[in-house]
Design a protein around this motif. Sequence first.
Motif, PDB file in Angstrom:
ATOM      1  N   GLU A 270       3.019   4.743   4.184  1.00 25.73           N
ATOM      2  CA  GLU A 270       1.538   4.607   4.307  1.00 25.73           C
ATOM      3  C   GLU A 270       0.840   4.799   2.728  1.00 25.73           C
ATOM      4  OE1 GLU A 270       1.035   8.032   6.621  1.00 25.73           O
ATOM      5  OE2 GLU A 270       1.205   6.987   8.497  1.00 25.73           O
ATOM      6  N   GLU A 271       1.264   5.467   2.078  1.00 27.89           N
ATOM      7  CA  GLU A 271       0.853   5.623   0.665  1.00 27.89           C
ATOM      8  C   GLU A 271       1.107   4.472  -0.199  1.00 27.89           C
ATOM      9  OE1 GLU A 271       1.833  10.503   0.285  1.00 27.89           O
ATOM     10  OE2 GLU A 271       3.009   9.204  -0.903  1.00 27.89           O
TER      11      GLU A 271
ATOM     12  N   ASP B 262      -1.856   2.195  -1.443  1.00 33.34           N
ATOM     13  CA  ASP B 262      -2.024   2.051  -2.907  1.00 33.34           C
ATOM     14  C   ASP B 262      -2.168   0.461  -3.445  1.00 33.34           C
ATOM     15  OD1 ASP B 262      -2.213   2.766  -5.797  1.00 33.34           O
ATOM     16  OD2 ASP B 262      -0.055   2.143  -5.759  1.00 33.34           O
TER      17      ASP B 262
ATOM     18  N   ALA C 152       1.857  12.964  -4.730  1.00 29.93           N
ATOM     19  CA  ALA C 152       1.672  11.605  -4.461  1.00 29.93           C
ATOM     20  C   ALA C 152      -0.083  11.685  -4.991  1.00 29.93           C
ATOM     21  CB  ALA C 152       1.877  11.006  -3.368  1.00 29.93           C
ATOM     22  N   GLU C 153      -0.823  12.652  -4.299  1.00 26.02           N
ATOM     23  CA  GLU C 153      -2.351  12.654  -4.605  1.00 26.02           C
ATOM     24  C   GLU C 153      -2.464  12.783  -5.960  1.00 26.02           C
ATOM     25  OE1 GLU C 153      -3.814  15.391  -1.669  1.00 26.02           O
ATOM     26  OE2 GLU C 153      -3.433  13.508  -0.054  1.00 26.02           O
TER      27      GLU C 153
ATOM     28  N   THR D 246       3.558  15.022  -0.884  1.00 23.83           N
ATOM     29  CA  THR D 246       2.119  14.447  -0.441  1.00 23.83           C
ATOM     30  C   THR D 246       1.130  14.888  -1.812  1.00 23.83           C
ATOM     31  OG1 THR D 246       2.316  14.447   1.728  1.00 23.83           O
ATOM     32  CG2 THR D 246       0.059  14.166   1.099  1.00 23.83           C
TER      33      THR D 246
ATOM     34  N   VAL E  92       5.355   8.549   5.444  1.00 25.69           N
ATOM     35  CA  VAL E  92       4.427   9.084   4.481  1.00 25.69           C
ATOM     36  C   VAL E  92       4.206   8.249   3.209  1.00 25.69           C
ATOM     37  CG1 VAL E  92       3.588  11.060   2.939  1.00 25.69           C
ATOM     38  CG2 VAL E  92       4.063  11.384   5.506  1.00 25.69           C
TER      39      VAL E  92
ATOM     40  N   TRP F  68       7.083   2.364  -7.444  1.00 25.35           N
ATOM     41  CA  TRP F  68       7.023   3.561  -6.744  1.00 25.35           C
ATOM     42  C   TRP F  68       8.362   3.669  -6.409  1.00 25.35           C
ATOM     43  CZ3 TRP F  68       3.702   6.519  -3.654  1.00 25.35           C
ATOM     44  CH2 TRP F  68       2.369   6.337  -3.579  1.00 25.35           C
TER      45      TRP F  68
ATOM     46  N   GLN G 214      -0.141   9.393  -8.642  1.00 25.46           N
ATOM     47  CA  GLN G 214       0.313   8.166  -8.544  1.00 25.46           C
ATOM     48  C   GLN G 214       0.050   7.042  -9.282  1.00 25.46           C
ATOM     49  OE1 GLN G 214       3.231   7.666  -7.407  1.00 25.46           O
ATOM     50  NE2 GLN G 214       3.918   9.359  -6.310  1.00 25.46           N
TER      51      GLN G 214
END
Length: 258
Positions: free
Chosen positions: A124-125, A129, A12-13, A9, A121, A47, A16
């Motif tokens: 959701e990401e 996005d 990703a934050e 996570t 997760v 992704w 990305q």
Amino acid sequence: MSGDVSRETDAAEAGQDSLREAPPAPEVARGVFPLERLALAERYAAWLADAGVVRGLIGPREVPRLWDRHVLNCAVLERLLPDGASVADVGSGAGLPGIVLAIARPDLRLTLIEPLLRRTVFLEEVSADLGLTNVEVVRGRADALHGVRSFDVVTSRAVAPLERLLRWSMPLVAADGAMVALKGSAADAEVDPAGPVLARLGCAPPEIVRFGEDVLAEPTAAVRVAWADPSRVSLRPARAATATASGGGRKRRRNRGR
């Protein structure tokens, strides 16, 4: 949340916005995705090539064939789906076919059902996005929704043998709906062993459907199963297990963008 998921996570934050490049979209993708949605499909492929590989959702060897083997293979399924349908993707994994269908058909309402945290997760990401407001992510097993939810179409890809998939999926299928399981070359071979389960559940004879011949070197094959007598279908009793919905309840219905 495990340390592994926390690191995923955080990564990703942190970055990305600059995803690893996926192979460029082939020309045939323009005939599958609405032109105004093609950029979303390309970002989703990025992704998959980046976080999808890092998190073990896609094998590194799959990256060169992401479009033909995965994205377009799933996208052509949209041709079988009625306008405005509610669709459940059982065992959604990396979002194949659920995320792809949400991109190709903004009129659909997608519920992505997946029990593993690291996968939900990711889903959701990606949904956030790409701005996929027609997507809902549910962390849980499909049978946790038996007797609670029903859908016009219940789909899946490479999740389980047909006889097991029927037990998970058919209780989620609305009276006039159908299960459409992407099966590839195994489609025909799985029908006969599933006969007793089909009879016990009250299903109509399954139909093998092949589509995408104009787009794919190897057409997509699916097993489509409906109810034998829709008038006798009702929500099955709920199991004791429950599922936790996440992703902001993204279930908004939109007009089809073609």
